[in-house]
Design an enzyme around this catalytic site. Structure first.
Site, PDB file in Angstrom:
ATOM      1  N   GLU A  83       0.829  -1.201   0.000  1.00  0.00           N
ATOM      2  CA  GLU A  83       0.000   0.000   0.000  1.00  0.00           C
ATOM      3  C   GLU A  83       0.868   1.258   0.000  1.00  0.00           C
ATOM      4  O   GLU A  83       1.787   1.399   0.804  1.00  0.00           O
ATOM      5  CB  GLU A  83      -0.915   0.017   1.228  1.00  0.00           C
ATOM      6  CG  GLU A  83      -1.884   1.184   1.226  1.00  0.00           C
ATOM      7  CD  GLU A  83      -2.682   1.304   2.509  1.00  0.00           C
ATOM      8  OE1 GLU A  83      -3.713   1.991   2.495  1.00  0.00           O
ATOM      9  OE2 GLU A  83      -2.263   0.725   3.531  1.00  0.00           O
ATOM     10  N   CYS A 102      -2.197  -7.860   6.368  1.00  0.00           N
ATOM     11  CA  CYS A 102      -1.894  -6.451   6.605  1.00  0.00           C
ATOM     12  C   CYS A 102      -1.799  -6.170   8.110  1.00  0.00           C
ATOM     13  O   CYS A 102      -2.731  -6.472   8.857  1.00  0.00           O
ATOM     14  CB  CYS A 102      -2.959  -5.567   5.978  1.00  0.00           C
ATOM     15  SG  CYS A 102      -2.667  -3.803   6.274  1.00  0.00           S
ATOM     16  N   GLU A 121      11.603 -10.056   3.764  1.00  0.00           N
ATOM     17  CA  GLU A 121      13.029  -9.790   4.024  1.00  0.00           C
ATOM     18  C   GLU A 121      13.950 -10.371   2.959  1.00  0.00           C
ATOM     19  O   GLU A 121      15.075 -10.783   3.245  1.00  0.00           O
ATOM     20  CB  GLU A 121      13.404 -10.326   5.414  1.00  0.00           C
ATOM     21  CG  GLU A 121      14.437  -9.514   6.154  1.00  0.00           C
ATOM     22  CD  GLU A 121      14.028  -8.072   6.453  1.00  0.00           C
ATOM     23  OE1 GLU A 121      14.939  -7.246   6.656  1.00  0.00           O
ATOM     24  OE2 GLU A 121      12.823  -7.755   6.499  1.00  0.00           O
TER      25      GLU A 121
END
Length: 340
Positions: free
Chosen positions: A9, A98, A203
């Site tokens: 987002e 999220c 990551e």
């Protein structure tokens, strides 16, 4: 191997999807989440988040884009999914990952990982609402406060009709703090069985990270997020490393230097940056434009020494014309035969 671009987002939106898929290496993208909160969204909202719907659900470079929905009410999400299906998406992805406080406060995103039964109801409702040929996938974290229910949540998604899982290998409580716990993903694999594709995420900043993630997670397929924004050639570099026969074992990942230079030199990055700026100026409001370029340069500093200087120069500019002029100067300075 499948390499996917993550939905992020306010960062990895249709503008960056266009730029990054032109550079290459990604097999599929996922849109930023489209929040469903009780009303049937009009077509213009879906197109605002995912203009690729007007291009056969593909970026201009031809890479498929799957639409991601975020919501907690099965009826509302299913109704919107059914309408979205008429617009021709490549597939529909459901967001159970999220970590944003505002999203979680309203029962969406990672907060649903506290209640596998609610996950099952939502996935089943969407699966019933859309045509059988349309993929319905899900993205999850390892849990909300802890990992205690991650296997149960994954099973709820798959048993209710999800055909694919992306696993961001951190809990909501972990946020985006390193490390990502790739070694937990095999437990999810055991829970859902061998036939459901599982894609590891979290990551992955370098080729070395990608090799480690593949080995520790047992996943051949990866989803790249901030790593691809910081190094737009990362997907191509991962493919190149594997094509050169780098084995699928962690010990060999140690032989890949973490400090390999980006595959795409700075001079080759600048035309992509200019296209990004043109798209930003065409599609975003004036108060958003400069910030978006600064945001990207800030992440590029992680991989490009030149981006540090560029960021310091651009961060003080507020006028659109001044930023455009700065970009033209950079392109001229780094043109073939010129010395930066």
């Amino acid at each position: 191997m499948q390499l996917l671009l993550a939905p992020m987002e306010g960062l990895l939106d249709f503008v960056l999807r266009d730029v990054l898929t032109r550079i290459g290496g990604a097999d599929r993208c996922v849109s930023e989440f489209i929040r469903i909160s009780g009303t049937l969204l009009p077509e213009r909202v879906f197109l605002r988040f995912m203009p690729e719907l007007a291009n056969g659900s593909r970026t201009l470079a031809g890479v498929p884009v799957r639409a991601q929905l975020l919501g907690s009410d099965p009826v509302s999400v299913a109704e919107n999914a059914a309408f979205l299906a008429t617009l021709g998406p490549e597939g529909i992805d459901l967001n159970f990952g999220c970590p944003a406080r505002t999203v979680n406060r309203h029962g969406g995103g990672a907060s649903m990982l506290q209640d596998p039964e609610s996950i099952a109801r939502l996935v089943a409702a969407v699966r019933r609402a859309v045509p059988g040929h349309l993929p319905v996938s899900a993205k999850m974290r390892l849990g909300f406060d802890d990992r205690g229910r991650m296997r149960e949540c994954a099973q709820a998604m798959v048993e209710s009709g999800a055909c694919e899982l992306v696993v961001h290998a951190r809990t909501k409580a972990d946020g985006y703090r390193p490390p990502a716990y790739w070694e937990q993903i095999p437990l999810i694999r055991e829970a859902v069985g061998p036939h459901i594709p599982i894609i590891a995420n979290g990551e992955i900043w370098s080729v070395q990270d990608a090799l480690r993630c593949r080995e520790q997670s047992g996943c051949a397929d990866l989803m790249l997020g901030r790593g691809s924004v910081a190094d737009p050639g990362l997907a191509l570099a991962i493919r190149a490393a594997l094509a050169q026969g780098v084995p699928f074992v962690d010990t060999f990942a140690d032989a890949v230097p973490a400090t390999l230079p980006p595959l795409l030199p700075w001079a080759q990055m600048l035309p992509h940056m200019q296209r990004f700026w043109v798209l930003v100026c065409e599609h975003l409001t004036p108060n958003q434009r400069g910030g978006r370029l600064k945001q990207w340069l800030n992440l590029l500093r992680r991989r490009y020494p030149e981006a540090e200087t560029a960021y310091q120069q651009v961060r003080i500019l507020t006028d659109q014309n001044a930023i455009s002029q700065w970009l033209e100067q950079q392109l001229a300075a780094h043109a073939p035969g010129q010395h930066a």
